[in-house]
Design a protein around this motif. Structure first.
Motif, short mmCIF file in Angstrom:
data_model
loop_
_atom_site.label_atom_id
_atom_site.label_comp_id
_atom_site.label_asym_id
_atom_site.label_seq_id
_atom_site.Cartn_x
_atom_site.Cartn_y
_atom_site.Cartn_z
N ALA A 111 0.82 -1.21 0.00
CA ALA A 111 0.00 0.00 0.00
C ALA A 111 0.86 1.26 0.00
O ALA A 111 0.41 2.32 -0.47
N GLY A 112 2.06 1.16 0.53
CA GLY A 112 2.98 2.29 0.55
C GLY A 112 3.98 2.28 -0.59
O GLY A 112 4.99 2.99 -0.54
N SER A 113 3.71 1.46 -1.61
CA SER A 113 4.60 1.34 -2.77
C SER A 113 3.86 1.71 -4.04
O SER A 113 2.63 1.82 -4.05
N LYS A 114 4.61 1.89 -5.10
CA LYS A 114 3.99 2.18 -6.39
C LYS A 114 4.77 1.48 -7.51
O LYS A 114 5.97 1.23 -7.40
N LEU A 115 4.03 1.14 -8.58
CA LEU A 115 4.62 0.53 -9.77
C LEU A 115 4.83 1.59 -10.83
O LEU A 115 3.98 2.47 -11.02
N ARG A 116 5.97 1.51 -11.50
CA ARG A 116 6.26 2.46 -12.56
C ARG A 116 6.75 1.72 -13.80
O ARG A 116 7.62 0.86 -13.70
N GLN A 117 6.18 2.03 -14.94
CA GLN A 117 6.67 1.52 -16.21
C GLN A 117 7.55 2.58 -16.85
O GLN A 117 7.14 3.73 -17.01
N LEU A 118 8.77 2.19 -17.21
CA LEU A 118 9.73 3.12 -17.80
C LEU A 118 10.14 2.63 -19.17
O LEU A 118 10.34 1.43 -19.38
N ALA A 119 10.28 3.55 -20.09
CA ALA A 119 10.85 3.23 -21.39
C ALA A 119 12.36 3.47 -21.35
O ALA A 119 12.86 4.18 -20.47
N ARG A 120 13.06 2.89 -22.29
CA ARG A 120 14.51 3.09 -22.35
C ARG A 120 14.82 4.59 -22.41
O ARG A 120 14.23 5.32 -23.21
N GLY A 121 15.72 5.05 -21.54
CA GLY A 121 16.09 6.46 -21.50
C GLY A 121 15.31 7.27 -20.49
O GLY A 121 15.70 8.41 -20.19
N ASP A 122 14.24 6.71 -19.93
CA ASP A 122 13.48 7.44 -18.91
C ASP A 122 14.30 7.53 -17.62
O ASP A 122 15.03 6.61 -17.26
N ASP A 123 14.16 8.64 -16.93
CA ASP A 123 14.87 8.85 -15.67
C ASP A 123 14.08 8.27 -14.50
O ASP A 123 12.86 8.41 -14.43
N VAL A 124 14.82 7.64 -13.58
CA VAL A 124 14.22 7.20 -12.32
C VAL A 124 14.31 8.34 -11.32
O VAL A 124 13.34 8.69 -10.65
N PHE A 125 15.50 8.92 -11.19
CA PHE A 125 15.68 10.11 -10.37
C PHE A 125 16.92 10.85 -10.83
O PHE A 125 17.74 10.32 -11.58
N HIS A 126 17.03 12.10 -10.39
CA HIS A 126 18.15 12.96 -10.75
C HIS A 126 18.96 13.34 -9.51
O HIS A 126 18.44 13.37 -8.40
#
Length: 229
Positions: A31-46
């Protein structure tokens, strides 16, 4: 992938960090987590962003990297499926000091800090499992530093190619590079040109065959001894 049908509590239960947790605990954590779909080149964090969660790669590859003042990229780690990152930083209340970006299409689980702190309070053993995981990561980084300082470029490449092979492996084996040769070269602290030169040297000596990202190790015992005669 249909994210609405993804069973996040079940997935978390299969990770070493969470496998001893009970269903109610897993439900709270999910419940305190989230799913993320990323494409190649997408940033996770900076670099500089606030760190309020840690991450687990479900599919794909994530690179953790820094940029030098001259603009050169240095890959610190390549994170594959089932592996986590940014756990330690999450507890420091400090911003990210590196960058993270998808090397391929990825599915990522981001676990919130508040959910983690809640479970640590509920069960101190969870904290011990997290510390064990951080210790393994630190041990791996120390080994990397030793390799960069004490091993030649050829030895680093051979070590990378043979890292997942059993010690009593047979004469031949095959390795599929998970990411580009340039990414692996950066991970091994060498230029792409030098990485390719080492591969050519090993190929010219009849130790490997290179077919795009597939590298066939023709004689693992000779390769392990190279360049010793």
């Amino acid at each position: 992938m249909d994210l609405e049908r993804f069973d996040l509590p079940r997935y978390l239960s299969m990770l070493p960090l969470f496998q001893e947790m009970q269903p109610p605990e897993l439900q709270r954590l999910a419940a305190g987590s989230k799913l993320r779909q990323l494409a190649r080149g997408d940033d996770v964090f900076h670099l500089g962003e606030r760190c309020n969660e840690f991450h687990v790669a479900v599919t794909g590859q994530i690179k953790l990297f820094a940029i030098s003042p001259a603009g050169q990229e240095k890959i610190i780690e390549i994170v594959g499926p089932g592996n986590s990152f940014a756990e330690a930083l999450m507890f420091t209340d400090k911003p990210y000091f590196i960058n993270a970006q998808a090397l391929s299409d990825c599915l990522l689980v981001s676990v919130g800090k508040e959910a983690v702190l809640r479970e640590i309070t509920h069960d101190p053993r969870f904290c011990m499992r997290m510390l064990a995981g951080l210790s393994r990561r630190l041990h791996g980084l120390v080994n990397d530093v030793q390799a960069y300082a004490l091993h030649s470029g050829v030895e680093r490449v051979i070590g990378y190619l043979m890292r997942d092979l059993p010690e009593d492996g047979g004469e031949a084996a095959s390795v599929q590079l998970p990411v580009s040769k340039a990414s692996i070269a950066s991970r091994l602290s060498m230029t792409p040109e030098y990485f390719s030169k080492v591969l050519r040297e090993l190929e010219d000596n009849g130790l490997i065959e290179v077919d795009k990202r597939e590298i066939r190790l023709l004689d693992t015992q000779r390769l392990a001894r190279y360049p010793l005669k």
